[in-house]
Design an enzyme around this catalytic site. Structure first.
Site, PDB file in Angstrom:
ATOM      1  N   CYS A  36    -102.669 -98.837 -39.063  1.00  0.00           N
ATOM      2  CA  CYS A  36    -102.909-100.282 -39.273  1.00  0.00           C
ATOM      3  C   CYS A  36    -102.596-100.971 -37.955  1.00  0.00           C
ATOM      4  O   CYS A  36    -101.551-101.600 -37.810  1.00  0.00           O
ATOM      5  CB  CYS A  36    -102.029-100.814 -40.403  1.00  0.00           C
ATOM      6  SG  CYS A  36    -102.089 -99.845 -41.932  1.00  0.00           S
ATOM      7  N   ALA A  37    -103.503-100.870 -36.995  1.00  0.00           N
ATOM      8  CA  ALA A  37    -103.135-101.051 -35.587  1.00  0.00           C
ATOM      9  C   ALA A  37    -103.299-102.460 -35.024  1.00  0.00           C
ATOM     10  O   ALA A  37    -102.607-102.818 -34.067  1.00  0.00           O
ATOM     11  CB  ALA A  37    -103.941-100.080 -34.723  1.00  0.00           C
ATOM     12  N   ALA A  38    -104.228-103.258 -35.517  1.00  0.00           N
ATOM     13  CA  ALA A  38    -104.513-104.548 -34.879  1.00  0.00           C
ATOM     14  C   ALA A  38    -103.282-105.455 -34.913  1.00  0.00           C
ATOM     15  O   ALA A  38    -102.509-105.414 -35.879  1.00  0.00           O
ATOM     16  CB  ALA A  38    -105.685-105.224 -35.588  1.00  0.00           C
ATOM     17  N   GLY A  73    -102.776-104.514 -31.713  1.00  0.00           N
ATOM     18  CA  GLY A  73    -102.603-103.461 -30.722  1.00  0.00           C
ATOM     19  C   GLY A  73    -101.275-103.446 -29.996  1.00  0.00           C
ATOM     20  O   GLY A  73    -101.091-102.659 -29.066  1.00  0.00           O
ATOM     21  N   GLY A  74    -100.318-104.248 -30.408  1.00  0.00           N
ATOM     22  CA  GLY A  74     -99.017-104.259 -29.749  1.00  0.00           C
ATOM     23  C   GLY A  74     -98.307-102.929 -29.844  1.00  0.00           C
ATOM     24  O   GLY A  74     -97.840-102.372 -28.840  1.00  0.00           O
ATOM     25  N   ASP A 134    -110.429 -97.601 -43.083  1.00  0.00           N
ATOM     26  CA  ASP A 134    -109.599 -98.225 -44.110  1.00  0.00           C
ATOM     27  C   ASP A 134    -108.427 -97.299 -44.400  1.00  0.00           C
ATOM     28  O   ASP A 134    -108.617 -96.128 -44.742  1.00  0.00           O
ATOM     29  CB  ASP A 134    -110.445 -98.448 -45.370  1.00  0.00           C
ATOM     30  CG  ASP A 134    -109.710 -99.241 -46.447  1.00  0.00           C
ATOM     31  OD1 ASP A 134    -108.468 -99.278 -46.429  1.00  0.00           O
ATOM     32  OD2 ASP A 134    -110.389 -99.822 -47.309  1.00  0.00           O
ATOM     33  N   ASP A 189     -97.656 -99.308 -39.902  1.00  0.00           N
ATOM     34  CA  ASP A 189     -97.108-100.667 -39.872  1.00  0.00           C
ATOM     35  C   ASP A 189     -97.899-101.438 -40.921  1.00  0.00           C
ATOM     36  O   ASP A 189     -98.923-102.046 -40.627  1.00  0.00           O
ATOM     37  CB  ASP A 189     -97.259-101.275 -38.482  1.00  0.00           C
ATOM     38  CG  ASP A 189     -96.596-102.633 -38.380  1.00  0.00           C
ATOM     39  OD1 ASP A 189     -95.416-102.744 -38.758  1.00  0.00           O
ATOM     40  OD2 ASP A 189     -97.260-103.591 -37.946  1.00  0.00           O
ATOM     41  N   CYS A 196     -92.977-106.256 -41.522  1.00  0.00           N
ATOM     42  CA  CYS A 196     -92.293-107.438 -40.993  1.00  0.00           C
ATOM     43  C   CYS A 196     -91.881-108.350 -42.155  1.00  0.00           C
ATOM     44  O   CYS A 196     -92.085-109.557 -42.109  1.00  0.00           O
ATOM     45  CB  CYS A 196     -93.156-108.183 -39.981  1.00  0.00           C
ATOM     46  SG  CYS A 196     -94.769-108.712 -40.594  1.00  0.00           S
TER      47      CYS A 196
END
Length: 453
Positions: A272-274, A276-277, A323, A341, A394
């Site tokens: 779940c990368a966007a 990209g941090g 997905d 994440d 988060c």
């Protein structure tokens, strides 16, 4: 004569703000009418406006403050007009919010100026007669200001500018004192934190570069690659001066990649990368070797990941439209390490997402655990025997964190939690739950899981 509007319902005349109040009005309309993030709407507007620094700061304070205080400002509006707040013309609604925020929260702005400038905004951006309505509401508010303040001070959700359901939830979870401290944390301006791109420079070298340009910064206590800015010329100037040296990232958000501990040459999946941090942090920790596969369900977000990787000159990152809930057979047991994440309620980062406290609902929280469980189940199948998976969110919700992991371990006996070093104390822990009111950073959860060989 009717006011000309674009396809978003925004008056044409709002497109080029000439001062801080006009810029604030434009940004506020984007936030409440288009669903824009506060930071994005504000940056977009200020970039287009080209205002002087004083006006930029004024607009920033107005927007952030008015968004955070939305519920309290709605309460005042409800007391001062017979019209239902939700039926007010959007431009007038935003003008009134900006005026009321100045009256109640900005002592340095004379009440007369707050009223007069709001009336001028109504004359310029709405139809005839609305200026008189705005003037009546704000002048009436001034006559009842002390009475309204007393009601606000005696009502905790109004006083701390958070939705009632959320304040009550935190009071049950933490008690009155901590709930109050958490709300106050969310209302404070967020500090700008940067993660140094270790493939291009070191933290000490970058700190020296910053100081030579007149910036002031201190090292992060949470991440060896982290820097917290205490005085800067603004993000745009930093990006122009040091385009490849850093990534803007919250301190808490730097921790998952550190816990994942990727090694050079490995194959790593960020499911779940966007935006990209964490992906680019992983790529840098791998010294720009191996392969990091970064996934998202939206092509425009994959483009953003690729752009961030290119800016940081990381060539070991590949994006994939995928997905996280859908199993990909060719990836089974293919990765040394996987980061999940997970999409979450985001209740740990409300300080940085000012509008989010008003867009979330208590019933909406119930949807996340099932989604997170499905993604985690899928991700676990992608890890090689003996490999590692980091799960992070988060949020400060147990059902999305500790309880969810307990359920996962009960259903997957081949997995176990493994110890990792607490980023501050260096003691070995099996999970980390950070709370803003206790730890002084954004709320965050992470745990490290290992698969049997």
């Amino acid at each position: 004569m009717p006011v000309r509007k674009d396809r978003h319902g925004m008056p044409d005349s709002l497109k080029r703000p000439v001062n801080g109040r006009e810029a604030a009005l434009q940004a506020l309309l984007q936030i409440w009418q288009e669903g824009a993030y506060t930071a994005i709407a504000l940056n977009r507007t200020l970039r287009r406006a080209g205002l002087e620094e004083l006006d930029r700061r004024f607009a920033t304070e107005l927007v952030n403050g008015a968004v955070k205080a939305k519920g309290t400002l709605d309460f005042v509006l409800g007391r001062m007009t017979d019209r239902p707040v939700r039926k007010l013309e959007p431009v007038i609604y935003c003008i009134l919010h900006l005026g009321l925020y100045q009256i109640f929260y900005m002592d340095r702005i004379p009440d007369a100026a707050a009223c007069n400038e709001s009336v001028n905004l109504a004359k310029k951006f709405s139809h005839k007669g609305t200026d008189k309505f705005v003037n009546g509401v704000l002048r009436g508010t001034l006559r009842q200001k002390e009475l309204l303040w007393e009601k606000i001070r005696n009502d905790m959700p109004l006083r701390v500018c958070h939705p009632r359901w959320l304040v009550e939830r935190w009071r049950r979870q933490f008690g009155d004192e901590e709930a109050n401290a958490l709300c106050h944390w969310n209302n404070e301006p967020a500090r700008l934190s940067l993660r140094v791109n270790s493939c291009m420079t070191t933290r000490d070298a970058f700190l020296q570069d910053l100081r030579e340009t007149g910036c002031e910064a201190e090292v992060s206590l949470w991440c060896p690659d982290g820097i917290v800015m205490t005085k800067s010329p603004g993000l745009q100037m930093l990006l122009e001066t040091f385009p490849h040296s850093f990534y803007v990232q919250d301190e808490s958000s730097m921790l998952p990649a550190m816990a994942l501990a990727p090694q050079p040459g490995e194959r790593v999946l960020d499911l779940c990368a966007a935006p990209g941090g964490k992906t680019t942090h992983i790529g840098a920790l791998m010294e720009n070797t191996g392969r990091v596969t970064a996934c998202d369900i939206y092509p425009h977000k994959l483009k953003l990941i690729a752009e961030n990787a290119a800016r940081l000159k990381l060539e070991n990152i590949k994006t994939e439209l995928q997905d996280g809930c859908v199993f990909r057979e060719e990836w089974e047991a293919a990765f040394d390490r996987v980061l999940v994440d997970a999409p979450c309620s985001g209740l740990g980062v409300l300080r940085r997402r000012a509008e989010a406290r008003w867009t979330k609902t208590e019933t909406g929280l119930r949807d996340f655990p099932a989604l997170q469980q499905k993604i985690l189940d899928n991700a676990s199948r992608y890890v090689k025997p003996g490999g590692v998976l980091v799960y992070s969110t988060c949020t400060i919700e147990d059902r999305e964190n500790r309880i969810l992991i307990e359920t996962f371990l009960q259903n997957h006996r081949e997995w176990k939690q493994t110890g990792f070093a607490h980023p501050r104390t260096k003691k070995t822990v099996k999970e980390l739950q950070l709370y803003p009111q206790r730890d002084g950073v954004d709320g965050f959860y992470l745990t490290v899981l290992q698969k049997d060989k």
